[in-house]
Design an enzyme around this catalytic site. Structure first.
Site, short mmCIF file in Angstrom:
data_model
loop_
_atom_site.label_atom_id
_atom_site.label_comp_id
_atom_site.label_asym_id
_atom_site.label_seq_id
_atom_site.Cartn_x
_atom_site.Cartn_y
_atom_site.Cartn_z
N ASN A 223 8.29 -4.95 -1.66
CA ASN A 223 8.92 -3.96 -2.54
C ASN A 223 10.42 -3.90 -2.26
O ASN A 223 10.88 -4.28 -1.18
CB ASN A 223 8.30 -2.58 -2.31
N ASP A 259 1.67 3.92 3.30
CA ASP A 259 2.73 4.90 3.55
C ASP A 259 3.90 4.57 2.65
O ASP A 259 4.58 3.56 2.83
CB ASP A 259 3.16 4.86 5.02
N LEU A 260 4.16 5.39 1.67
CA LEU A 260 5.12 5.09 0.61
C LEU A 260 6.50 4.76 1.17
O LEU A 260 7.11 5.57 1.88
CB LEU A 260 5.21 6.28 -0.35
N ASP A 261 6.99 3.57 0.82
CA ASP A 261 8.34 3.10 1.17
C ASP A 261 8.60 3.11 2.67
O ASP A 261 9.75 3.22 3.12
CB ASP A 261 9.40 3.96 0.46
N GLU A 262 7.54 2.96 3.48
CA GLU A 262 7.71 2.97 4.93
C GLU A 262 7.12 1.72 5.58
O GLU A 262 6.89 1.69 6.79
CB GLU A 262 7.07 4.23 5.53
#
Length: 318
Positions: A223, A259-262
């Site tokens: 991403n 874990d969103l954007d982690e």
């Protein structure tokens, strides 16, 4: 020597004496030549990481010079017996089979790939197209050694762009309900299987992937997002940055986890900005950084330069 005769080996295992010796000894035993090699021992995780680019130099040998273990690992199963002494080329399958006895005692995770292989990449996109356009152009001129068999989007905006590169475009909209999202992701997984996808790239795909999809494609989804996080969440982050007078903007490419954007970071970059730039100009600067960072991450992953190390990565980028 052509690239078809070149291979990549990546290794990770508990750090211990003898790893480099074991790998280089295997390659020497099989008459394989190291083109370049990089390694790293992490003092925190106590794991060792290695990437070796090697080649088979096709030489003339007398039949008595060919070791029996080499002959058994050749693609055709034996050396040439016509009297000319030409050695057949090894294959990824034969290398893997022969290497298992080396890897097992050292608890190695390893992978052999052909340097000529082009990973099959599925690109997901929504309504912002700079990253998609950049990836397709770089692939078309050979800057990215990948194949893009299809593009999937929850909007129709970039169907014509996909058609201009002769790449199938599949529109998979959602209506915001959990049932619609589940149906869409099930179809994405079907497409991944049907097209034998190696890597999924979210080129500004503005949908949150379910934990189930993240788990099934663990380590295989990249991403890209701006580097303001955790600040400036939501819509128009560059307008928010303008209102706060930021002096640096940047982008982060990372592997996707639940874990969103982690997820583990692959690549980051920044550029300096100042008070004279409008929100539109800030957005343009940010878009340039995003597309370059994403393209770099895709290149490194496709070349087997990125190894997972827990919540971090080891990147052999030189």
């Amino acid at each position: 020597m052509t690239i078809e005769n070149e291979f990549i080996l990546v290794v990770s295992c508990p750090d211990q004496p003898g790893i480099v010796h074991a790998v280089s000894g295997f390659l020497l035993q099989h008459r394989l030549n190291i083109v370049d090699s990089q390694q790293f021992g992490d003092p925190t995780s106590k794991r060792f990481f290695m990437r070796v680019h090697f080649e088979q130099t096709v030489t003339r040998l007398t039949n008595t010079d060919i070791p029996s273990d080499l002959a058994s690992s050749l693609t055709n199963g034996s050396a040439d017996t016509s009297g000319q002494g030409l050695v057949s080329l090894v294959s990824v399958a034969s290398l893997k089979a022969e290497f298992e006895s080396v890897a097992a005692p050292l608890a190695m995770d390893y992978e052999f790939t052909s340097a000529a292989a082009k990973p099959r990449v599925l690109i997901l996109v929504s309504k912002i197209g700079h990253c998609l356009n950049d990836l397709l152009f770089r692939q078309s001129i050979g800057q990215l050694n990948i194949t893009v068999p299809l593009i999937v989007s929850n909007h129709n905006d970039f169907q014509s762009l996909a058609q201009s590169y002769n790449i199938p475009f599949i529109h998979l909209p959602t209506n915001g309900t959990p049932e619609s999202k589940q149906t869409q992701e099930a179809r994405i997984l079907e497409l991944i299987d049907e097209h034998v996808i190696d890597l999924v790239v979210l080129a500004r795909y503005m949908q949150i992937l379910s934990p189930s999809l993240c788990e099934k494609m663990s380590g295989k989804i990249i991403n890209i997002h701006h580097s303001f996080l955790p600040s400036f969440k939501g819509a128009k982050p560059y307008h928010q940055a303008y209102d706060r007078g930021v002096k640096i903007i940047g982008a982060t490419a990372h592997f996707v986890t639940s874990d969103l954007d982690e997820g583990p970071i692959i690549e980051q970059n920044v550029v300096r900005v100042n008070h004279v730039l409008s929100p539109k100009e800030l957005t343009a600067q940010g878009s340039d950084v995003e597309r370059n960072v994403l393209a770099t991450a895709v290149k490194w992953v496709s070349e087997k330069r990125v190894l997972l190390n827990g919540q971090k990565t080891v990147v052999f980028n030189s």
